[in-house]
Scaffold this motif. Sequence first.
Motif, PDB file in Angstrom:
ATOM      1  N   SER A 318       0.837  -1.208   0.000  1.00  0.00           N
ATOM      2  CA  SER A 318       0.000   0.000   0.000  1.00  0.00           C
ATOM      3  C   SER A 318       0.872   1.259   0.000  1.00  0.00           C
ATOM      4  O   SER A 318       1.916   1.283   0.636  1.00  0.00           O
ATOM      5  CB  SER A 318      -0.906   0.035   1.241  1.00  0.00           C
ATOM      6  OG  SER A 318      -0.733  -1.091   2.043  1.00  0.00           O
ATOM      7  N   ASN A 319       0.425   2.269  -0.679  1.00  0.00           N
ATOM      8  CA  ASN A 319       1.160   3.534  -0.851  1.00  0.00           C
ATOM      9  C   ASN A 319       2.389   3.393  -1.748  1.00  0.00           C
ATOM     10  O   ASN A 319       3.073   4.382  -2.028  1.00  0.00           O
ATOM     11  CB  ASN A 319       1.600   4.164   0.480  1.00  0.00           C
ATOM     12  CG  ASN A 319       0.444   4.660   1.310  1.00  0.00           C
ATOM     13  OD1 ASN A 319      -0.301   3.862   1.864  1.00  0.00           O
ATOM     14  ND2 ASN A 319       0.256   5.964   1.376  1.00  0.00           N
ATOM     15  N   ARG A 367       2.392   3.769   7.918  1.00  0.00           N
ATOM     16  CA  ARG A 367       1.467   4.318   6.920  1.00  0.00           C
ATOM     17  C   ARG A 367       0.919   3.206   6.028  1.00  0.00           C
ATOM     18  O   ARG A 367      -0.280   3.136   5.757  1.00  0.00           O
ATOM     19  CB  ARG A 367       2.195   5.379   6.085  1.00  0.00           C
ATOM     20  CG  ARG A 367       1.415   5.967   4.948  1.00  0.00           C
ATOM     21  CD  ARG A 367       0.268   6.829   5.430  1.00  0.00           C
ATOM     22  NE  ARG A 367      -1.001   6.149   5.255  1.00  0.00           N
ATOM     23  CZ  ARG A 367      -2.158   6.544   5.767  1.00  0.00           C
ATOM     24  NH1 ARG A 367      -2.240   7.609   6.521  1.00  0.00           N
ATOM     25  NH2 ARG A 367      -3.265   5.885   5.572  1.00  0.00           N
ATOM     26  N   ALA A 368       1.805   2.334   5.555  1.00  0.00           N
ATOM     27  CA  ALA A 368       1.369   1.282   4.625  1.00  0.00           C
ATOM     28  C   ALA A 368       0.367   0.349   5.304  1.00  0.00           C
ATOM     29  O   ALA A 368      -0.629  -0.056   4.691  1.00  0.00           O
ATOM     30  CB  ALA A 368       2.573   0.505   4.113  1.00  0.00           C
ATOM     31  N   SER A 371      -3.019   2.061   5.777  1.00  0.00           N
ATOM     32  CA  SER A 371      -3.779   2.170   4.522  1.00  0.00           C
ATOM     33  C   SER A 371      -4.620   0.922   4.269  1.00  0.00           C
ATOM     34  O   SER A 371      -5.693   1.007   3.670  1.00  0.00           O
ATOM     35  CB  SER A 371      -2.828   2.397   3.339  1.00  0.00           C
ATOM     36  OG  SER A 371      -2.293   3.694   3.413  1.00  0.00           O
ATOM     37  N   LYS A 421      -9.422   7.263   0.514  1.00  0.00           N
ATOM     38  CA  LYS A 421      -8.265   6.455   0.094  1.00  0.00           C
ATOM     39  C   LYS A 421      -7.153   7.324  -0.509  1.00  0.00           C
ATOM     40  O   LYS A 421      -6.113   6.823  -0.937  1.00  0.00           O
ATOM     41  CB  LYS A 421      -8.692   5.361  -0.885  1.00  0.00           C
ATOM     42  CG  LYS A 421      -9.535   4.273  -0.244  1.00  0.00           C
ATOM     43  CD  LYS A 421      -8.802   3.542   0.868  1.00  0.00           C
ATOM     44  CE  LYS A 421      -7.641   2.736   0.353  1.00  0.00           C
ATOM     45  NZ  LYS A 421      -6.808   2.197   1.474  1.00  0.00           N
ATOM     46  N   GLU A 424      -3.746   6.728   0.647  1.00  0.00           N
ATOM     47  CA  GLU A 424      -2.932   5.656   0.058  1.00  0.00           C
ATOM     48  C   GLU A 424      -2.473   6.019  -1.358  1.00  0.00           C
ATOM     49  O   GLU A 424      -1.341   5.742  -1.738  1.00  0.00           O
ATOM     50  CB  GLU A 424      -3.721   4.334   0.010  1.00  0.00           C
ATOM     51  CG  GLU A 424      -2.921   3.221  -0.664  1.00  0.00           C
ATOM     52  CD  GLU A 424      -3.546   1.839  -0.552  1.00  0.00           C
ATOM     53  OE1 GLU A 424      -4.586   1.705   0.127  1.00  0.00           O
ATOM     54  OE2 GLU A 424      -2.987   0.904  -1.140  1.00  0.00           O
TER      55      GLU A 424
END
Length: 582
Positions: A318-319, A367-368, A371, A421, A424
């Motif tokens: 993610s991201n 963060r990932a 998300s 979203k 992300e």
Amino acid sequence: METVETDVLVVGSGPAGAATALALSTYGVPNVMVTRYGSLADTPRAHITNQRTMEVLRDLGVEDQVTALATPQPLMGNTVFCTSLAGEELGRLRSWGNDPLVQAEHELAGPSRMCDMPQHLMEPVLVNAAVSRGTALRFHTEYLSHEQSDDAVTALVEDRLRGDTYRVRARYLVGADGGRSRVVENAGLPTVGRMGVAGSLNIVFEADLTHLTAHRPATLYWVLAPGATVGGIGAGLVRCVRPWTEWMVVWGYDLDAGPPDLTEESARSVVHRLLGDDTIPVRITSTSAWTVNHLYAETYADRRVLCAGDAVHRHPPSNGLGSNTSIQDAYNLAWKLKLVLDGTAAPALLDTYSAERAPVGRQTVERANRSIGETAPVFEALDLLSTSDPEQMWRNVDARKDATPEGAKQRRRLREAIAAKVYEFNAHGVEMNQRYVSAAVVPDGTPDPGFDRDPELHHQPSTRPGAKLPHAWVVRGRARLSTLDLGGHGRFTLFTGIGGGCWAEAAAAVRRELGVELATVSIGPGQEYEDPYGDWARLREIGDCGALLTRPDNHIGFRHPEASPQARELLLGALRKILGHG
Ligand code: FDA
């Protein structure tokens, strides 16, 4: 037993190892890169390549090669939510800098464009350039263990072709051996979090999907297919590898049950379910299983062993931060190794690698993983979590079309869930806002300006020491250059302007005294570089006659607002501190 000698042994030829070797060879540091397998990445894996990484590749002279091979930004940008590629579309999110407002922020933030560069194409670019500049690459060579003395680290490696072992004696070892890093384990680096949070399958395939995708170009098509797995939501991802004929499906599996034994037939059936049309010819090219991890190392170094990439930050895709963070680790580390190895800097400079990059790694991991959780509201908005009956799920999805207050509410919730979203798929601040605090950054006494807007979504340039040099287009004759092009190149750069002659003189004195490579740049009317748009004057946060000192990685190491009779002492003191002599 044979012993090979080098300055730096790099373990791993993925994005972290290849970028480390490339930067070291670019800076003239002898290095050996070993990798366990007989080839580079053979599947697409990481792909989103953000502006900060493109800036690194630009400085290392391979940006054009990457851009030529990558899918360009305009084709990345409609994250699509649908019930299948041929089925109903639930919504889209403008992504990866393709929202017009975010696009403007990308344009303003840097000279380089984000792109989609699959790992199996990225690695050869990095490795070819590294080898052509001097890296000695050993395929089929597995790192087994290492021991350290006061002046060297000696690794035991196995030549898997010959089946024998030999030693590599280096001044430093870089552990870039990925998510199951043996170097991290042997070095005993403390880690936080856990491996194996969820299971994922990658199915790489060829199929001409132009008719389903070219009108809404995207890197990612999210498929929410009620009932596609027994008693659950069949949520899967169709990722574009090459528009619009090479693809990868990412599909979850139950970790407790272990990865399923995917036959070509069952893989094709998963693909067809997500495409929503089983008449489309599909050629499966590979399948592989991997796990979602949530783990980061608290420190990246143990004396002469320094680790980078997935070895020290393990997280879901993610991201799209995986290879980006890895390449940026390498860029932070390589110049420090160079200056310590050639005696310009004290070994203490290497302590700043962990101080600067470990917080970035931790932020990336958190963060990932966050998300992933932030996708749940999309399912909730469609009321897919309240039942396990596939028919009821389809009715719930259809309810968003009703001309009722409930239908209106569901439509609004879905729009909001998809819009959320953005954290992300358009998190420009996450990608750009690294501000370092370490002994290789000289504070100027100004308070931390913080961020005026959401720091995850928006990039905010700053010249406060620790921040990356802001980008502005300046000109020299007919040539247009980014300020980032004036710095970098493995050396320090002092930026000043009209009336900043004292800084140029100070730089000459410091060069003589410390033997450090230090370029000077003067920007302003009648100077070496002109600032026709006034962008630099707006961004630099110092007066015409002030000074900004960038490190070889283009992060600001020191700044002073104006001319000073003590310019020489100030600059000398700053560089001594950055080089670990202070
Ligand atoms: P990376 O894992 O790329 O490289 C490690 C290197 O070390 C390899 O060259 C390996 O051969 C070598 N090595 C390992 N042990 C060794 C030893 N003992 N001796 C010598 N060499 C050794 N990310 C993403 O954003 N989107 C995605 O879809 C995916 N998909 C994906 C699938 C699979 C199967 C994997 C393994 C990973 C992903 N990733 C991903 C993650 C992404 O690939 C990852 O973040 C980057 O590759 C990290 O780069 P590194 O160089 O740190 O490790």
